[in-house]
Scaffold this active site. Sequence first.
Site, PDB file in Angstrom:
ATOM      1  N   TYR A 141       0.807  -1.215   0.000  1.00 48.74           N
ATOM      2  CA  TYR A 141       0.000   0.000   0.000  1.00 48.74           C
ATOM      3  C   TYR A 141       0.841   1.266   0.000  1.00 48.74           C
ATOM      4  O   TYR A 141       0.410   2.288  -0.524  1.00 48.74           O
ATOM      5  CB  TYR A 141      -0.898   0.030   1.239  1.00 48.74           C
ATOM      6  CG  TYR A 141      -2.125  -0.833   1.160  1.00 48.74           C
ATOM      7  CD1 TYR A 141      -2.029  -2.221   1.118  1.00 48.74           C
ATOM      8  CD2 TYR A 141      -3.383  -0.253   1.155  1.00 48.74           C
ATOM      9  CE1 TYR A 141      -3.164  -3.008   1.078  1.00 48.74           C
ATOM     10  CE2 TYR A 141      -4.529  -1.037   1.116  1.00 48.74           C
ATOM     11  CZ  TYR A 141      -4.415  -2.410   1.079  1.00 48.74           C
ATOM     12  OH  TYR A 141      -5.530  -3.183   1.040  1.00 48.74           O
ATOM     13  N   ASP A 245      -5.941  -7.450   4.646  1.00 45.86           N
ATOM     14  CA  ASP A 245      -7.131  -6.906   3.978  1.00 45.86           C
ATOM     15  C   ASP A 245      -7.967  -8.061   3.429  1.00 45.86           C
ATOM     16  O   ASP A 245      -9.178  -8.139   3.645  1.00 45.86           O
ATOM     17  CB  ASP A 245      -6.684  -5.970   2.849  1.00 45.86           C
ATOM     18  CG  ASP A 245      -7.856  -5.370   2.092  1.00 45.86           C
ATOM     19  OD1 ASP A 245      -8.827  -4.963   2.747  1.00 45.86           O
ATOM     20  OD2 ASP A 245      -7.790  -5.330   0.843  1.00 45.86           O
ATOM     21  N   ASP A 249     -11.722  -9.775   5.133  1.00 49.55           N
ATOM     22  CA  ASP A 249     -12.999  -9.873   4.400  1.00 49.55           C
ATOM     23  C   ASP A 249     -13.455 -11.330   4.330  1.00 49.55           C
ATOM     24  O   ASP A 249     -14.644 -11.627   4.451  1.00 49.55           O
ATOM     25  CB  ASP A 249     -12.867  -9.342   2.962  1.00 49.55           C
ATOM     26  CG  ASP A 249     -13.317  -7.894   2.814  1.00 49.55           C
ATOM     27  OD1 ASP A 249     -13.058  -7.108   3.748  1.00 49.55           O
ATOM     28  OD2 ASP A 249     -13.908  -7.549   1.768  1.00 49.55           O
TER      29      ASP A 249
END
Length: 365
Positions: A141, A245, A249
């Site tokens: 990121y 991440d 989820d």
Amino acid sequence: MNLKILVTAGDGIGPEVTNQAVAVLKEVAAMGGHSFTFDAKRIGGVAIVQDGTPLPADTLNAALASDAVLLGAVGGNEFNSLPPGKRPEAGLLQIRAALGGFANLRPAFAFKELAVNSPLRPEVIEGADILFVRELLGGLYFGQPREWNRAAGEAWNTMRYTRDEVARVARIAFQLASRRRNKVCSVDKANVLEVSQLWRATVTEIAMEFPTVALEHQYVDAMAMHLMNRPRDFDVVVTENLFGDILSDESGVITGSLGMLPSATIGGKVNLYEPVHGSAPDIAGKGLANPLGAILTAALILRHSAGLEAEAAAVESAVRKTLEQGFRTPDLARGDTTGLKVLSTTEMGAKVRETVKSQLSAVRS
Ligand code: NAD
Ligand code: IPM
Ligand code: MN
């Protein structure tokens, strides 16, 4: 207890769910005589439209001057063709970096009542209680260089970590595990990536400081499978930014809905609180959003920023009681809905508030 909370509701269902989280916090404050103040600022797509930037200086300054930031979600389909640095999501990454929290705690708790909502068998998920500790400020990121060189038809990002960045998030994971079930599972791709080899070596070194906590390592591909096959085996799972991440989820399958997952980011100047889900443009503005992830995020504010553990636990137990009473938002009412009462976002928020109120008054009387 005084607490200055900045609400950056953002886009899509962000405002719908944060409204319910704020209402719960107001109820808790009123019941306990606490002074919580709320300020609201723009972030994400709404800020691009009104201010020309996804993170206006005014929002950032207010965030830095607050005790806690509650973020809804950012993003919308109309921004999909923008480059990463200009999108609503850039505002979120910028505020994360500025606030400095590097440990993103994402608890995934399988409420018994929601087992039927998961495609996994009830006996596989019953009792699953995982705390993901996602590194939030490093990896792909934020690593440099990054570029899409259109002329060359080539693009690259960099997954980069320093030893200290890994050590500090690992320490948080071990500390949290020592207050839970004394297990840490570190997830990497050390069979392929040098950055994961550094990750694994560093986590192994930090484990020596915590002799009572058992450490295991898993590769991320296998972990994606283990989470579905045997989620109850995991306690604290620590991993780098992108893997965290994705796996968090995935844990929405264990809890029965992505809308059930809260998060708290600690370790920086100001803690940042956000449900795990996004702006859900497919259901925005229809009253269909599940506010429980945001309400459980409010509980994390009470726990990690206000030091109000009893109140945090009361909110969590109010969520459980609301589910026990058969109340569901549409995402939690798949399949056979006999005996269930399907509510809108605001109705669900009101039910939880009612229960919070009766729980806290029972404690006080
Ligand atoms: P999403 O999390 O918004 O939605 C995925 C699916 O889950 C959708 O079907 C949605 O309807 C459902 N869902 C999510 N939250 C729900 C809730 N509370 N109640 C009921 N159903 C819910 O992910 P996406 O569709 O991949 O992304 C949409 C936008 O959100 C994108 O712009 C993305 O970048 C952004 N996003 C933002 C954040 C954040 O701000 N923290 C997180 C994830 C995605
Ligand atoms: C999340 C989101 C964000 C992330 C995006 C919107 C930048 O998916 O909080 O999980 O990838 O961290
Ligand atoms: Mn995500």
